[in-house]
Design a protein around this motif. Structure first.
Motif, short mmCIF file in Angstrom:
data_model
loop_
_atom_site.label_atom_id
_atom_site.label_comp_id
_atom_site.label_asym_id
_atom_site.label_seq_id
_atom_site.Cartn_x
_atom_site.Cartn_y
_atom_site.Cartn_z
N ARG A 19 0.84 -1.20 0.00
CA ARG A 19 0.00 0.00 0.00
C ARG A 19 0.88 1.25 0.00
N GLU A 20 0.60 2.15 -0.93
CA GLU A 20 1.41 3.35 -1.07
C GLU A 20 1.09 4.38 0.02
N THR A 21 2.13 5.05 0.48
CA THR A 21 1.93 6.19 1.34
C THR A 21 1.33 7.31 0.50
N LYS A 22 0.21 7.88 0.94
CA LYS A 22 -0.47 8.88 0.13
C LYS A 22 -0.07 10.31 0.49
N SER A 23 0.42 10.51 1.70
CA SER A 23 0.83 11.86 2.09
C SER A 23 1.79 11.77 3.25
N ILE A 24 2.60 12.80 3.39
CA ILE A 24 3.53 12.93 4.51
C ILE A 24 3.42 14.36 5.00
N SER A 25 3.42 14.57 6.30
CA SER A 25 3.21 15.92 6.82
C SER A 25 3.98 16.15 8.10
N ALA A 26 4.01 17.41 8.51
CA ALA A 26 4.60 17.81 9.79
C ALA A 26 3.82 19.02 10.29
N GLU A 27 3.57 19.08 11.58
CA GLU A 27 2.83 20.21 12.12
C GLU A 27 3.25 20.48 13.55
N THR A 28 2.92 21.66 14.05
CA THR A 28 3.25 22.04 15.41
C THR A 28 2.16 22.92 15.99
N THR A 29 1.94 22.80 17.28
CA THR A 29 0.99 23.64 18.00
C THR A 29 1.77 24.68 18.80
N PHE A 30 1.34 25.94 18.74
CA PHE A 30 2.05 27.02 19.40
C PHE A 30 1.70 27.09 20.89
#
Length: 422
Positions: free
Chosen positions: A271-282
């Protein structure tokens, strides 16, 4: 009726309550116990369980893994859950519900390492392992009985014991005839569970359940279904494909089929990875565009690193912002050519940020890569951008220095703003 002891693995074609071999009451009895082959494996409160394993003094205490007071809960142990704490809950609400909780900052590298150990144990059981997350996967053990000298249910019980002994965390297992029912079974008996749902009983078991039980039916969809007169899965299951299409559009027939427990998805280890992300909360809300750019840059660097780890590139960029009132805003754009360079990701996200930075106070910012492309297609340069290969070489050199001397060895000026919370 076949039975299995989950402690000593004694199994027989006859039913038993207490295990006749070891006396354990952790037994499973089901008519299809030795025939079902699709399993859903889910680690129990994984991040929190790993932390409790490493800090035994926390075993009897409520533990929350998450960010600062303005972050969200990444995981909560079952003791904290009895107080009302849930994953993705804002930390201030979690701490209000469980003020005596021990809060631990996530250590993702450790969780990934332990998750890979568990996955390796899964892959020793069958080549058909489809990871769903760091701590969750679906397996198809069809045809493995001769290899292991035991039916899949016994092999899975042995695997659960092995994970507890070697990794020090527990798992819950759902065994069924398809992926949907295996997932629902795994959720029936947590933690340290082992539940079985046979093909013949799936529709009957689902019928009285609320529509919100079905994976993919979130609060908005559940409200829509209830407004249309469908509060239980049995009511949905009774729709013919034509009726389901008329009421709910193209997804209607599939929705009704799943309400009956039908699912023909194969277990796909590729199964292919469909998205990659990074996030942060202030730690504090940020409204000014200039102030938002510093954490955006750091997230672009983090995303670039994750793309490299997955041997992938970004063919498009998605910007995510969450307001102080928890409303989510997203914008997306395609890239002229795939990349995994932070400066290219930042250049694509910056104009989108400028359009959203209208004075609104934001509590979170994130950047994602979607769609994805092979790494070989990234930053090759063309007439419009002949410098791309040189920038790629410079970024590789920066990452090499950081790997040797730490992340702060090389820091761009735009990433030096105060208030870092990620």
């Amino acid at each position: 009726m076949p039975s299995l002891c989950r402690d000593c693995l004694h199994h027989a074609a006859q039913p038993f309550g207490r295990c006749p071999a070891c006396g354990s009451r952790r037994t499973v009895t089901h008519p299809d116990l030795f025939h079902l082959t699709v399993a859903h494996v889910d680690c129990d409160a994984f991040y929190a369980s790993v932390e409790k394993r490493d800090r035994p003094e926390l075993l009897t205490k409520p533990v929350i893994v998450g960010g600062g007071k303005r972050g969200v809960v990444a995981a909560a142990c079952y003791l904290a859950r009895t107080r009302g704490v849930r994953s993705a809950m804002p930390m201030f609400k979690a701490l209000a519900a469980c003020p005596d909780a021990v809060v631990i900052k996530p250590e993702m590298a450790k969780y990934v390492r332990e998750g890979r150990r568990i996955r390796a144990l899964m892959e020793a059981l069958t080549p058909l392992v489809q990871p769903l997350s760091i701590d969750e996967a679906v397996l198809d053990l069809t045809g493995t009985e001769a290899l292991h000298g035991a039916p899949p249910s016994v092999v899975l019980a042995r695997f659960a014991r092995q994970v507890e002994k070697e990794v020090g965390v527990t798992v819950s297992i759902g065994l069924a005839a398809n992926r949907l029912m295996a997932k629902l079974a795994a959720e029936r008996d947590k933690p340290r569970g082992f539940a079985v749902i046979g093909a013949d009983e799936a529709a009957g078991w689902l019928a009285p359940q609320p529509v919100s039980l079905l994976p993919g039916v979130g609060p908005a969809m559940a409200k829509r279904l209830q407004g249309a007169g469908f509060s239980t899965l049995g009511q949905l299951a009774a729709l013919s494909p034509r009726e389901a299409m008329q009421r709910f559009g193209e997804d209607g027939p599939s929705l009704a089929a799943r309400a009956r427990g039908e699912d023909d998805r194969p277990v796909n280890p590729d199964r292919e990875t469909k998205s990659i992300s990074a996030e942060t909360t202030f730690e504090a809300d940020i409204a000014a565009r200039e102030a938002l750019e510093a954490p955006l840059w750091r997230m672009c660097e983090k995303l670039a690193r994750r793309l490299k780890e997955k041997d992938l590139a970004a063919a498009g960029v998605t910007l995510k912002l969450k307001t102080a009132s928890f409303a989510t805003r997203t914008r997306a754009t395609r890239l002229p050519q795939p990349t995994r360079l932070p400066d290219v990701l930042f250049a694509a996200a910056r104009p989108m940020l400028a359009k959203e930075a209208d004075g609104t106070a934001f509590r979170l910012i994130g950047i994602g890569a979607q769609p994805l492309a092979p790494a070989a297609e990234a930053d090759r340069g063309d007439l419009a951008d002949p410098e791309a290969p040189k920038r790629a070489a410079r970024w590789a050199a920066v990452e090499a220095l950081r790997a040797r001397f730490g992340d702060d060895a090389v820091v761009k000026g735009r990433g030096l703003k105060k208030g870092r919370s990620e």
